[in-house]
Scaffold this active site. Sequence first.
Site, mmCIF file in Angstrom:
data_model
loop_
_atom_site.group_PDB
_atom_site.id
_atom_site.type_symbol
_atom_site.label_atom_id
_atom_site.label_comp_id
_atom_site.label_asym_id
_atom_site.label_seq_id
_atom_site.Cartn_x
_atom_site.Cartn_y
_atom_site.Cartn_z
ATOM 1 N NE ARG A 102 -5.482 -7.755 -6.062
ATOM 2 C CZ ARG A 102 -5.444 -7.583 -4.743
ATOM 3 N NH1 ARG A 102 -5.805 -8.562 -3.925
ATOM 4 N NH2 ARG A 102 -5.036 -6.440 -4.224
ATOM 5 C CB THR A 375 -1.798 -12.561 2.122
ATOM 6 O OG1 THR A 375 -2.267 -11.220 2.000
ATOM 7 C CG2 THR A 375 -1.851 -13.201 0.765
ATOM 8 C CB THR A 393 -5.112 -12.381 0.117
ATOM 9 O OG1 THR A 393 -5.311 -11.609 1.292
ATOM 10 C CG2 THR A 393 -5.414 -11.540 -1.108
ATOM 11 C CG ASN A 395 -6.959 -6.462 1.615
ATOM 12 O OD1 ASN A 395 -5.739 -6.509 1.569
ATOM 13 N ND2 ASN A 395 -7.618 -5.326 1.730
ATOM 14 C CG ASP A 417 -5.372 -4.215 -1.485
ATOM 15 O OD1 ASP A 417 -5.174 -3.667 -0.388
ATOM 16 O OD2 ASP A 417 -5.002 -5.375 -1.737
ATOM 17 C CB SER A 446 -1.860 -7.460 -5.361
ATOM 18 O OG SER A 446 -1.349 -8.421 -4.469
ATOM 19 C CB SER A 447 2.520 -6.363 -2.188
ATOM 20 O OG SER A 447 2.531 -4.967 -2.174
ATOM 21 N N GLY A 468 1.315 -8.293 2.999
ATOM 22 C CA GLY A 468 1.008 -6.981 2.444
ATOM 23 C C GLY A 468 2.211 -6.393 1.724
#
Length: 566
Positions: A102, A375, A393, A395, A417, A446-447, A468
């Site tokens: 990330r 993403t 991603t 984003n 985010d 994040s998801s 998302g």
Amino acid sequence: MRNLFFLTFILLLFNCKEASKKTKKITKNRGLVTDKAMVVSAREEASKIGIQILKLGGNAFDAMMATEMALAVAYPYAGNLGGGGFLIYRLSDGEIGALDYREKAPLAATKDMYLDEDGNVISGKSTVGPFAIGVPGTIAGIFKAQERFGKLDVKTILQPVINLADTGFTITDNQERRFRNYDSIFTVVNRKQIPFNKTVKSGTNFTNTYLAKTLERIANNGRDEFYKGETAKLLVDFLQAKGAIITLEDLAKYEAKWRKPIQFQYDDLTITSMSPPSSGGVCLNQIMIMVEDFDLSDYGHNSLKTIQVLVEAEKRAYADRSYYLGDPDFVTIPQETLTSNVYLENRMKDFSFEAATAVDSISHGKILGYESEETTHYSIVDQFGNAIAVTTTLNGGYGSKVYAEELGFFLNNEMDDFSSKPGEPNYYGLIGAEANSIVPEKRMLSSMTPTIVEKDGELLMTLGTPGGSTIITSVLQTILNVHEFDMTMQEAVNAPRFHNQWLPDEIRMEANSFDKGIINQLEAKGYTINESRSPIIGIVDGILVLDNGKLEGGADKRGDDTAVGF
């Protein structure tokens, strides 16, 4: 005797018809089936290159590097060098693990960097332009995974990708539409027209020689080319000239990090998914444990009761999500409690089929800030029995819209985010939480939910999706479609989806995909239905291991996604 013979004949005929129906159901909507290996991704070119690497004797981690970089070439909407992501893996011997690559907040980032002098969020500052960019993690991630588990040399892996950038790929209808829609904002942000623009039409062969040169330098010089080499210097010079705060020190300090994944049981399945700073695994764990005691298969797929149970569990998980979750290197997360049976049973105690649970009666949780739905995900199973699920991603679609033309790629807008202003609505009307506030070198929540499923100790499926905040619920429904509703992988990824995230207080449903009678019944019980917010919910890519050991790819019909295998 005559009557008995007639009755027996009728029963046999009926059984044959039923068997025929079942056989027809099993076969008619199967995705691609192969014997040994498969790659499913957002672009055919990327899936083919991943398979090419496997055929050269590489494994899933070699194919990961090739597929991810091929997506950066052919799917710049979300494929990237300038973003980040998460990996879940399962080796052939059953070992599982997770890799967090990330993006991070730059060293010069501050908690209030997106607020004006009155403390109000400045519209667009965290979403568009150079100030929105987090320190990229993608190159660090693919190198860390390949270095630990891969079999081939990097030059061999990246050469087909370099060739793809040099010789070009075919623009699809979806890409033409996106280029047209984003053309004006590309021009404003970059102060000139960039190669991706409204004049590029479907069917065009599109080359990216600058990206080919960047990839060639990385192939020759390795990971540090991006973080300390000529590419790093070119990138930082470009970004600082644009007003970004990322420095060479930011790049040099970046490291991808191995994490312990989330793992839990659901019926006879073992689910392995991503741990924080992704909220995906924790929320998926919470929801599936909350619904496990309900007879979903008996209720029926997308029936009134099934939708109610899933929506109410989703509400409670999302209410916990941003209140508690963030980067575990910076905040303490009560993960054991959040995923315990006692806690989750208590969360569902006030659920009733009679009426919707009012959101203001659900304690804890402040819905986090805006999270884009653009993403991409890919799944790989190799000929050695290794499986990976990877979600990556920028984003937003094309990230910050900042395009480093001499390097050939877009930069992320992941800083959005974070919670720009914890406790108060941001530009999008959503409330952020202190656990996800901005701190230098912190990773934003994040998801993303790359997930691997086992049954009886054997690999069953690998899957994930963009979307998302809808990622978690899309992965959830796809697993349930296979396990509870006996769907093929292709049927499972194609099935209509719905989503609830506590706030806003509504059930998002894909338009014209659900029975109007069910919608009316839900509204009568106090649920608000929104069929316009999300025309599509997720673009799931998955691989299912069939009873005979063969692999079935599910490439979501909602995108240009493609399964390739051998």
